[in-house]
Design a protein around this motif. Structure first.
Motif, PDB file in Angstrom:
ATOM      1  N   ARG A  46      -2.092  -5.386   0.599  1.00  0.00           N
ATOM      2  CA  ARG A  46      -3.394  -5.955   0.249  1.00  0.00           C
ATOM      3  C   ARG A  46      -3.152  -7.319  -0.376  1.00  0.00           C
TER       4      ARG A  46
ATOM      5  N   THR B 185      -0.887   7.064   1.103  1.00  0.00           N
ATOM      6  CA  THR B 185      -2.275   7.527   1.044  1.00  0.00           C
ATOM      7  C   THR B 185      -3.234   6.372   1.297  1.00  0.00           C
ATOM      8  N   GLU B 186      -2.982   5.228   0.660  1.00  0.00           N
ATOM      9  CA  GLU B 186      -3.828   4.051   0.858  1.00  0.00           C
ATOM     10  C   GLU B 186      -3.760   3.566   2.302  1.00  0.00           C
ATOM     11  N   ARG B 187      -2.592   3.660   2.910  1.00  0.00           N
ATOM     12  CA  ARG B 187      -2.446   3.254   4.313  1.00  0.00           C
ATOM     13  C   ARG B 187      -3.340   4.077   5.219  1.00  0.00           C
TER      14      ARG B 187
ATOM     15  N   LEU C   7       0.828  -1.203   0.000  1.00  0.00           N
ATOM     16  CA  LEU C   7       0.000   0.000   0.000  1.00  0.00           C
ATOM     17  C   LEU C   7       0.865   1.257   0.000  1.00  0.00           C
TER      18      LEU C   7
ATOM     19  N   GLN D   2      -7.028   3.119   4.619  1.00  0.00           N
ATOM     20  CA  GLN D   2      -7.318   1.808   5.185  1.00  0.00           C
ATOM     21  C   GLN D   2      -7.318   1.837   6.715  1.00  0.00           C
TER      22      GLN D   2
END
Length: 139
Positions: A134, A103-105, A100, A108
């Motif tokens: 992921r 930003t995705e971290r 990830l 999530q």
């Protein structure tokens, strides 16, 4: 501040749990604590060419799973980052592993925290677990 409140609540629940357990002579448990769910993975990477079995903390996200790890767990992070093959150990289902972005971290982590119970939230905070990868089953 929230971490201090969670810690205090867990201590109070623990004391109440112990008192009820003692009074009932082990027959009644006031509250049952549950930890962060996990998976067993077999990861093949240049550092582990025959495959290494790992136990990871994770949360389901639809058909996928989000792996949580501490920044200090460099062995796990290196294996996932360089993985050539990953399977769920118990069912030997091959999965794609995607690391990830920052930003995705953040996204999530917010999603996961909303679904956590009090003991799970405390464990994630106490161990400084962050979403790192992921896992998507190959179809």
């Amino acid at each position: 501040m929230r971490h201090l409140i969670d810690t205090a609540l867990l201590k109070v629940i623990g004391w109440a749990n112990l008192a009820v357990f003692k009074v009932s002579r082990g027959g009644v448990r006031f509250y049952s604590f549950g930890g962060v769910p996990g998976l067993f993975l077999t990861v093949t990477a240049p550092a582990a060419p025959i495959g290494e079995d790992l136990s990871v903390s994770c949360f389901p996200d639809g058909d996928d799973h989000i792996v949580l790890a501490a920044a200090s767990d460099t062995r796990l992070l290196d294996l996932l980052r360089t993985a050539t093959a990953v399977t769920f150990s118990d069912s030997e289902i091959p999965v794609d592993c995607v690391m990830l972005t920052d930003t995705e971290r953040a996204v999530q982590l917010r999603r996961i925290r909303k679904r956590l119970s009090l003991p799970q939230r405390h464990e994630v905070t106490e161990h400084r677990l962050l979403p790192v990868a992921r896992l998507s089953p190959r179809l």
